[in-house]
Design a protein around this motif. Structure first.
Motif, PDB file in Angstrom:
ATOM      1  N   HIS A 111       1.775  22.037  16.232  1.00 29.16           N
ATOM      2  CA  HIS A 111       1.515  23.332  15.596  1.00 29.16           C
ATOM      3  C   HIS A 111       0.057  23.784  15.769  1.00 29.16           C
ATOM      4  O   HIS A 111      -0.212  24.958  16.045  1.00 29.16           O
ATOM      5  N   HIS A 115      -1.777  27.082  17.508  1.00 29.27           N
ATOM      6  CA  HIS A 115      -2.834  27.952  16.957  1.00 29.27           C
ATOM      7  C   HIS A 115      -4.027  28.026  17.911  1.00 29.27           C
ATOM      8  O   HIS A 115      -4.551  29.101  18.216  1.00 29.27           O
ATOM      9  N   SER A 136      -6.663  26.847   8.957  1.00 37.91           N
ATOM     10  CA  SER A 136      -5.340  27.289   8.510  1.00 37.91           C
ATOM     11  C   SER A 136      -5.145  26.873   7.060  1.00 37.91           C
ATOM     12  O   SER A 136      -6.089  26.484   6.384  1.00 37.91           O
ATOM     13  N   ASP A 304       0.978  31.939  11.291  1.00 39.06           N
ATOM     14  CA  ASP A 304       2.078  31.277  12.005  1.00 39.06           C
ATOM     15  C   ASP A 304       2.968  32.277  12.736  1.00 39.06           C
ATOM     16  O   ASP A 304       3.293  33.344  12.210  1.00 39.06           O
TER      17      ASP A 304
HETATM   18 ZN    ZN Z   1      -0.211  27.471  11.000  1.00 37.34          ZN
END
Ligand code: ZN
Ligand code: KG4
Length: 347
Positions: A111, A115, A136, A304
């Motif tokens: 993840h 980003h 984040s 996201d």
């Molecule tokens: Zn995220």
């Protein structure tokens, strides 16, 4: 190569179709924030169930928008971690099942790598090597990036992530979840210079962060204000401004230090908090003084989304990587443990 990306690590169902030649063809997002807001934060079980409800209709929609039948998909990328295990399993199961039925390779994407690479979706992408500030809801890290999968951790938060601190301060100020964008909006009405909040860990060397003391400072300031009179909206705005400013100044000091320490001239910011306009403006004036360049994604690709997963997955699939047969999600997964691009046939 045309890749379907699926993001379900937390409270947003994101899907996208990315084409290695034509670029991003379509993306769709369903945010669960309204559902979680009444609980003041993400409820993992509700998140998983909602991903199950939303993922397939969104995939249908994004394929249509990309003018691509399922048979036109050459690979599937899904978020394999870090994140909520139940939520990750939804995206991973759908991705792997689709991949098997279509006979196309699948890849589990990190993840935070998603980003980190999201600014690559912009018209003017950054070039390697660069320093990245990843900010984040779950992570705050400074990373030296020499290429895809070539990450060295320079520093990180020892306690709360920046987004988490924004969200907790939002709660203290009586704002809805997620607090980050709401604290930022309220700060616009704040009076500069009224409060001086600490800039944590800036007066000692190193590139680590700590935000829990700053959070306590906000709580104490609010309590002091409440002791003498009811806290007005203006008081809250002044406190929101001082908090945001302390976070921004802290990042400016640490990012400047990271650029100077590495000798690099490119700074990339990514993750939900990189959508913060005060942070962007503060870092922009710092990089100008350092004769460096600042890069970030457009706001909808800071938080996201499926596009960043489709992009990161495409790069790794093109390099010949695929997931192994085991359905493997990793709720905890250090970014620096990722292999350089193309150096692992399966994960
Ligand atoms: Zn995220
Ligand atoms: O990257 P992201 O969407 O999800 C995670 O991977 O955690 O980041 C979400 C975080 C939340 O804490 C949210 O409050 C914060 O990013 N955020 C912001 C802003 N927009 C989102 N924080 C400050 N200012 C913003 N404009």
């Amino acid at each position: 190569m045309r890749v379907l990306g699926i993001e379900t690590s937390c409270d947003e169902t994101g899907v996208a179709v990315y084409d290695s030649v034509e670029g991003l063809l379509a993306d769709r997002l369903f945010s669960q924030v309204d559902m979680h807001a009444r609980y003041g934060g993400v409820v993992p079980e509700l998140a998983s169930r909602d991903h199950i409800r939303k993922a397939l209709p969104l995939i249908h929609e994004v394929l249509q928008a990309a003018n691509t039948p399922l048979s036109g998909i050459d690979g599937i990328a899904y978020t394999a971690g870090p994140g909520l295990v139940g939520a990750l399993l939804v995206g991973a199961s759908i991705g792997r099942a689709l991949g098997m039925s279509l006979g196309v390779p699948t890849i589990g994407v990190h993840h935070m790598e998603g980003h980190l690479l999201a600014p690559m979706l912009e018209e003017r992408p950054p070039e390697f090597p660069f320093v990245a500030l990843l900010v984040s809801g779950g992570h705050t890290q400074l990373v030296r990036v020499d290429g895809i999968g070539r990450y060295s951790l320079l520093g990180e938060s020892l306690d709360d992530a920046a987004g988490e601190a924004f969200d907790k301060v939002g709660k203290m100020l009586g704002l809805e979840y997620p607090g980050g964008p709401r604290v930022a909006a309220l700060a616009l009405e704040g009076t500069p210079g009224l409060y001086q909040f600490p800039r944590p860990m800036t007066n000692r060397p190193g590139l680590d962060f700590s935000f829990s003391g700053l959070k306590t400072f906000v709580r104490n300031t609010l309590a002091e204000a409440a002791a003498s009179a009811p806290v007005s909206r203006q008081d809250k705005a002044d406190i929101a401004f001082a908090f945001e400013d302390a976070v921004v100044q802290t990042f400016i000091i640490k990012c400047r230090r990271a650029l100077q320490q590495t000798g690099l001239k490119t700074l990339v910011i990514a993750g939900g908090v990189s959508a913060n306009l005060a942070l962007r403006a503060g870092l922009q004036s710092m990089v100008e003084k350092e004769r460096a360049q600042l890069y970030y994604a457009q706001p909808r690709f800071c938080t996201d989304n499926g596009a960043m997963i489709a992009y990161a997955g495409t790069q790794r699939l093109l390099a010949g990587e695929t997931s192994s047969l085991a359905l493997d999600v990793k709720p905890r997964w250090p970014l620096a443990s990722l292999p350089p691009l193309g150096q692992s046939a399966s994960q």
